[in-house]
Write a protein that holds these residues in place. Sequence first.
Motif, short mmCIF file in Angstrom:
data_model
loop_
_atom_site.label_atom_id
_atom_site.label_comp_id
_atom_site.label_asym_id
_atom_site.label_seq_id
_atom_site.Cartn_x
_atom_site.Cartn_y
_atom_site.Cartn_z
N ALA A 105 -0.09 13.15 -40.15
CA ALA A 105 -1.22 13.95 -39.70
C ALA A 105 -1.54 15.08 -40.66
N ALA A 109 -5.09 15.40 -42.64
CA ALA A 109 -5.94 16.59 -42.51
C ALA A 109 -6.28 17.20 -43.87
N GLY A 113 -9.64 15.18 -44.27
CA GLY A 113 -10.29 16.06 -43.30
C GLY A 113 -11.07 17.19 -43.92
N VAL A 118 -4.22 23.78 -42.60
CA VAL A 118 -4.28 23.29 -41.23
C VAL A 118 -3.18 23.95 -40.42
N GLY A 120 -1.25 23.54 -36.87
CA GLY A 120 -1.07 22.49 -35.88
C GLY A 120 -0.81 23.01 -34.49
N ARG A 212 -7.63 24.48 -36.90
CA ARG A 212 -6.58 24.01 -36.01
C ARG A 212 -6.76 22.51 -35.84
N ARG A 213 -5.66 21.76 -35.86
CA ARG A 213 -5.70 20.32 -35.63
C ARG A 213 -4.73 19.96 -34.51
N SER A 214 -5.26 19.39 -33.45
CA SER A 214 -4.43 19.04 -32.30
C SER A 214 -3.57 17.82 -32.54
N ASP A 215 -3.84 17.07 -33.62
CA ASP A 215 -3.03 15.89 -33.91
C ASP A 215 -1.83 16.22 -34.80
#
Length: 250
Positions: A105, A109, A113, A118, A120, A212-215
Amino acid sequence: MTLTVVVPVFDEAAGIGPALEALAAQHDADFDVVFVDNGSRDGSGDLIRAFAADRGLTRWRVIDEPEKGTGAAADTGMRAAIAAGATLLARTDADCLPRADWTAAVRRALTTGGLRLVGGELVPRRDEGVGWPTRMLLRGAVHLAEAFGRVRAGNRSPDYLGPYLMAAGCNVGITAELYLAAGGFPRTRIEDLHEDRALVNAVRRVTRAYARRSDVVVFGSSRRVRAWGLKNTLLWYKDHAYRPEHVDIR
């Protein structure tokens, strides 16, 4: 692109096993790891070396940083990784468990991305004896802290190119070029400055390409909550409003 994970370590021999297992179990195994032994007195470095040798993890290494502090240790690890050719950097901590898709991930990103940094998602660990109500309160507190950060005076300036982002040091990814451009983690002790917040604010002066990346998920330790209680833990992260004499909780 070469990804390196950096893990500061201080006296973690008794509890680092699950973190090592979590890193060894990553679905995307194409990464290096730099563990930075920050003056451990319990043989943490030797334990890590033995684990890596036993598993044939030839891309794991331990380096030493005698200057006390998570900021100093993290910065030493990041710069060592860059010197060895890393173009993508990720950091977690020795008491945290990256989800099995974490490195994948982070790489996704930072390469597809359009992001240069990033932050998390931080989820409380389920194996430390903390009940689910407290874990839910902790998750809510993280989001509340980020909301507070957006209005906090120290995080507001016309020099910032984008909004405040809370990127916990135990779950952050950044490109090597941005790390150098922003100046990296300040080489501070944990009780003097939240080095992750300082890095984010330095990044905000350079670029808007962060999110922010929720994955990107790491399961974080609740040992401060068990030692200090929820209220004092939240005050600690609020500019060290709670600051006990002993801050290195083990």
